[in-house]
Design an enzyme around this catalytic site. Structure first.
Site, PDB file in Angstrom:
ATOM      1  N   LYS A  14       9.981 -46.017 -21.498  1.00  0.00           N
ATOM      2  CA  LYS A  14       8.689 -44.612 -21.989  1.00  0.00           C
ATOM      3  C   LYS A  14       8.757 -43.634 -21.029  1.00  0.00           C
ATOM      4  O   LYS A  14       8.775 -42.170 -21.627  1.00  0.00           O
ATOM      5  CB  LYS A  14       7.261 -45.021 -21.867  1.00  0.00           C
ATOM      6  N   GLN A  58      -0.407 -49.778 -21.850  1.00  0.00           N
ATOM      7  CA  GLN A  58       0.493 -51.334 -22.427  1.00  0.00           C
ATOM      8  C   GLN A  58       0.199 -52.631 -22.494  1.00  0.00           C
ATOM      9  O   GLN A  58      -0.756 -53.311 -21.606  1.00  0.00           O
ATOM     10  CB  GLN A  58       1.700 -50.723 -21.452  1.00  0.00           C
ATOM     11  N   ASP A  81      -0.634 -44.233 -29.006  1.00  0.00           N
ATOM     12  CA  ASP A  81      -0.094 -45.292 -30.090  1.00  0.00           C
ATOM     13  C   ASP A  81      -0.053 -45.864 -31.354  1.00  0.00           C
ATOM     14  O   ASP A  81       0.210 -47.035 -32.645  1.00  0.00           O
ATOM     15  CB  ASP A  81      -0.509 -46.486 -29.002  1.00  0.00           C
TER      16      ASP A  81
END
Ligand code: NAP
Length: 256
Positions: A14, A58, A81
């Site tokens: 990412k 994460q 997200d």
């Protein structure tokens, strides 16, 4: 947070994708001993920072940290997200929202491959909050990415093949190799493989290789199209993360 090896790979990818797209990314790496309070404080600090357009925590988090609480602490306007309950609710009823990256990536992958979901029977295998459930929901929406008839299967489905064999499009998101095999799809079906599983492989320096949830060799002989692992859905997930981040920056600049 912590030392999950797959998470480290995802975060690295990412960061690299952000750099390639000209998006500034800041990694806040913490030991597995980080307290929940300290993580919440970090999220709140990023919520307040006007230079930050997107926050991504994460997953998975260590077991002593309540992931749902952390996600609920992220400002929904920076939740790139798309996991915050506000964004999940807005997505469910078709309002503008940050859409979770993997499901959104799957829909664009199909669209840009010239495969419409409209009027098709799509069977989704897996009901997680980050992949299967949002994907099934998005597919039911009346728009150009959805308009499908959807069956959502899980470990409570007694005969998975009974359902997958009726599908025009099978989307495997179970986290188990060989969940979908050639005998479970009909001739000409489309298979989208979301799974990323590490299996031991002594011929590899790392000692493992990545496989999906579908038996690629078997299914490719029957399917009209199938995504590879690695290389299919994974890069699309990262792409949609960048998309959400740019959207967030546009909104913050009053151009959304
Ligand atoms: P998860 O939270 O473990 O959920 C797996 C789901 O699959 C559960 O709903 C489970 O059912 C269901 N399931 C497991 N085995 C099954 C079987 N034999 N038959 C029917 N249903 C079955 O996993 P996830 O987070 O959704 O991720 C799924 C896979 O996608 C993993 O391999 C993950 O690494 C991968 N992934 C890839 C990306 C990407 O960017 N490529 C992104 C996210 C995830 P129950 O609910 O009944 O337990």
């Amino acid at each position: 947070v912590g030392e999950d090896p797959a998470s480290h790979v995802y975060v690295r990818n990412k960061i690299a994708a952000c750099a390639e797209a000209g998006i500034t990314s800041i990694e806040h790496r913490r030991d597995a001993t980080l307290s929940e309070a300290d993580l919440l404080a970090l999220v709140e600090q990023l919520n307040r920072d006007p230079a930050v357009d997107g926050i991504l925590v994460q997953l998975p988090l260590p077991p002593h940290i309540d992931s749902a609480r952390v996600i609920a602490t992220i400002d929904p306007d920076k939740d790139v997200d798309g996991f915050h309950p506000t964004n999940v609710g807005r997505m469910m009823i078709g309002l503008p929202a940050f859409i979770p990256c993997t499901p959104h990536g799957v829909l664009h992958l199909l669209k840009r491959s010239g495969i419409s979901c409209s009027g098709k029977h799509v069977v989704v295998v897996g009901r997680s909050n980050i992949v299967g459930r949002p994907l099934a929901n998005l597919l039911t929406l009346k728009n150009d990415l959805g308009n499908a008839t959807v069956t959502l299967c899980h470990t409570g489905t007694p005969d998975l093949g009974l359902f997958t064999r009726q599908a025009d499009i099978v989307i495997a998101a179970a986290g188990r190799p060989n969940t979908v095999t050639a005998d479970m799809i009909r001739e000409g079906a489309v298979v989208v493989d979301v799974g990323v599983n590490r299996i031991p492989d002594a011929t590899k320096k790392s000692g493992f290789r990545l496989v999906g949830d579908a038996d690629f060799a078997g299914c490719s002989a029957r399917a009209s199209a199938i995504t590879p692992v690695p290389g299919g859905v994974g890069p699309m997930t990262i792409t949609m993360l960048l998309f959400n981040t740019v959207e967030s920056a546009r909104r913050a600049a009053g151009r959304g």
